[in-house]
Design an enzyme around this catalytic site. Structure first.
Site, PDB file in Angstrom:
ATOM      1  N   ARG A   1       0.849  -1.193   0.000  1.00 59.83           N
ATOM      2  CA  ARG A   1       0.000   0.000   0.000  1.00 59.83           C
ATOM      3  C   ARG A   1       0.882   1.239   0.000  1.00 59.83           C
ATOM      4  O   ARG A   1       1.662   1.472   0.920  1.00 59.83           O
ATOM      5  CB  ARG A   1      -0.953   0.040   1.198  1.00 59.83           C
TER       6      ARG A   1
ATOM      7  N   ASP B   1      -4.539   3.367  14.049  1.00 62.14           N
ATOM      8  CA  ASP B   1      -3.722   3.928  12.983  1.00 62.14           C
ATOM      9  C   ASP B   1      -4.247   5.322  12.680  1.00 62.14           C
ATOM     10  O   ASP B   1      -5.086   5.852  13.413  1.00 62.14           O
ATOM     11  CB  ASP B   1      -3.698   3.023  11.746  1.00 62.14           C
TER      12      ASP B   1
END
Length: 537
Positions: A170, A451
């Site tokens: 990613r 996150d």
């Protein structure tokens, strides 16, 4: 030093702001820099235009024009077409694990009872320069099968098992710049750095073992951004003599505007795309950010905003229906829980995982995400049971469903706003911001793996409650003064929880300042990481 790397090609206009060690020059090679520059020359100038289009769309929404499906692309939505193909090693993705690219994490994730590891340079990663280079070295070593790690304190040794998970990288979102590489004196898109390095270092080895250069694309808001990525991929394939469609991507539908352009995103990437993913936490944040001027659409405490809520369930079902109609995989979202040591708490965690994953599997998703290897077995059991002998659920069309409407995707969400929820948001956001500016983008806090996306929900919720003068369940009106009082009090709580030494040796003063700005500024900042990046070494 760096001069050695750059002088290997006298024509480069790239300027590295940091010296490279000899080891780092094995990753940031002269040829890799040339490839980065070729991408920057052709594609970087389009990124500000794409970001400006986001701002113009948001201005229209702020003035009262709610998002809707695009009339200009109706023909794409109504026509019959399919994506190109899904490689063999991406057809079964029933459980994926995500996490940052530090060496131990890469090994443990690839060895987990999952089908895919998404190695993350985005929401669970803090993009300091050394961490970026180390991360790409770790992924190169993993692809080559040479990665190992010995814990310096315990002496425990980690190495890859014989059949590791499939690796997907990613990259950073289009909004994030890389300040350590300049082109014509300006920082370049971090997404191009991440893409170029992972592709350049690994594509040959990946293809040689029957896999390929696979990517997750985050934070897209419009099909034109997907078209930009398609151009990047096609150019790269031509440059390296690869068949069209060698590079494959999964796009995260994690912004509210993108939910209205799923067909168009698939269509514009149809040679390269294999699926869409319900990036639920960023999607919740985007719901707040996009609808920030609509007081009737303010979310409650984030703990109660689950996939059972109508606006999220509609998003999940629309993604499944759209993807499967086009021959693409429909991935479910993240379970951010982490295992608990207390048996009673662990039973609660497992129940939450089972409920969440059963909803996704029964909606027709082809797989799901977990944040911790210890929860992979639980998630996998749910999908194993629903899939039975199948490798995915592409046969689940949901064609009998009533069409998902814009009203369903925008539906207000019921639930309380509580003092406990607001205080929890403050503590989580401050701790996450402190960790992020210290170089750690993935942090276990109060039983969840936090996150950037989850921290974004925490700070954006408070901002919106202040903006609209919302009332908590105890009758208190949320104001800047109330927030400031709670921030002071919750910092005292953190001092008790973490200890005075941890507070003094950390960067909590800066984190508190950032949190205060993010929650009380007149305009909602697009991303906390943009502010935090200024503090990152």
């Amino acid at each position: 030093m760096i001069e050695t790397a750059i002088q290997a090609n006298d024509h480069t206009q790239l300027l590295l702001q940091q010296p490279l060690t000899e080891q780092q020059q094995q990753i940031i090679t002269a040829d890799a820099l040339v490839f980065i520059e070729r991408l920057v020359e052709r594609f970087a100038d389009r990124v500000p235009l794409l970001l400006e289009a986001r701002e113009q769309q948001q201005l229209a929404i702020d003035r009262g024009q709610l998002p809707d499906f695009l009339p200009d692309t109706r023909a794409i939505r109504e026509a019959e077409w399919k994506i190109q193909n899904i490689p063999h090693d991406l057809q079964d993705r029933r459980v994926e694990i995500t996490g940052p690219v530090d060496r131990k994490m890469v090994i443990n994730a690839l060895n987990a009872n999952v089908k895919v590891f998404m190695a993350d340079f985005e929401d669970s990663f803090s993009p300091s320069w050394n961490a970026i280079i180390d991360g790409h070295q770790n992924l190169r070593d993993a692809v080559n099968g040479t990665i190992s790690y010995t814990h310096p304190q315990t002496g425990k040794h980690y190495q890859l098992d014989d059949d590791p998970a499939v690796l997907i990288c990613r990259v950073r979102g289009l909004h994030l710049l890389e300040k350590n590489i300049l082109w014509n004196g300006e920082p370049i898109p971090g997404a191009l750095v991440d893409f170029a390095l992972y592709f350049y270092l690994n594509h040959q080895a990946l293809l040689a073992k029957g896999s390929g250069p696979y990517f997750y694309l985050p934070k897209l808001q419009a099909y034109r951004e997907a078209a930009w990525w398609s151009d990047v991929f096609s150019f790269t394939e031509d440059e390296f003599g690869l068949t069209r469609g060698t590079i494959k991507a999964t796009v995260l539908i994690e912004t509210l505007p993108a939910a209205f352009e799923m067909d168009e995103i698939l269509f514009n990437l149809k040679e390269h795309i294999v699926g869409l993913n319900c990036g639920r936490w960023d999607y919740i944040f985007s719901y707040i950010k996009t609808l920030r001027n609509f007081p009737e659409r303010i979310l409650p405490d984030r703990q109660v905003v689950t996939m059972e809520k109508p606006f999220l369930n509609a998003y999940s079902r629309l993604l499944v229906r759209t993807c499967h109609r086009r021959g693409a995989l429909a991935m479910g979202g993240m379970a951010a829980f982490i295992p608990a040591k207390d048996p009673q708490q662990q039973a609660w965690v497992l129940n939450k995982i089972q409920t969440d994953k059963a909803l996704e599997a029964n909606n027709g998703h082809d797989g799901t995400w977990v944040a911790h290897p210890g929860l992979a077995d639980t998630a996998r059991a749910i999908f194993d049971d629903v899939l039975d002998q199948r490798i995915n659920q592409l046969n689940v069309s949901r064609e009998q469903d009533a069409p998902i409407t814009a009203a369903e995707l925008l539906a207000p969400c019921g639930g309380e706003r509580t003092e406990a929820g607001m205080r929890h948001n403050i503590r989580v956001a401050v701790q996450y911001i402190e960790a992020w500016i210290s170089g750690n983008g993935c942090v276990p806090i109060y039983g969840l793996m936090e996150d950037a996306a989850t921290a974004e929900i925490a700070r954006a919720s408070i901002w919106q409650w202040i903006k609209h003068g919302k009332t908590l369940s105890n009758g208190q009106v949320v104001t800047k003064a109330l927030f400031a009082q709670m921030l002071t009090e919750e910092m005292q709580v953190l001092q008790q929880e973490l200890g005075q030494e941890r507070i003094e040796n950390g960067r909590f003063e800066e984190a508190t300042y950032l949190m205060s700005h993010l929650a009380t500024s007149d305009e909602l900042d697009n991303f906390l990481t943009l502010k935090g990046y200024d503090y990152l070494v």
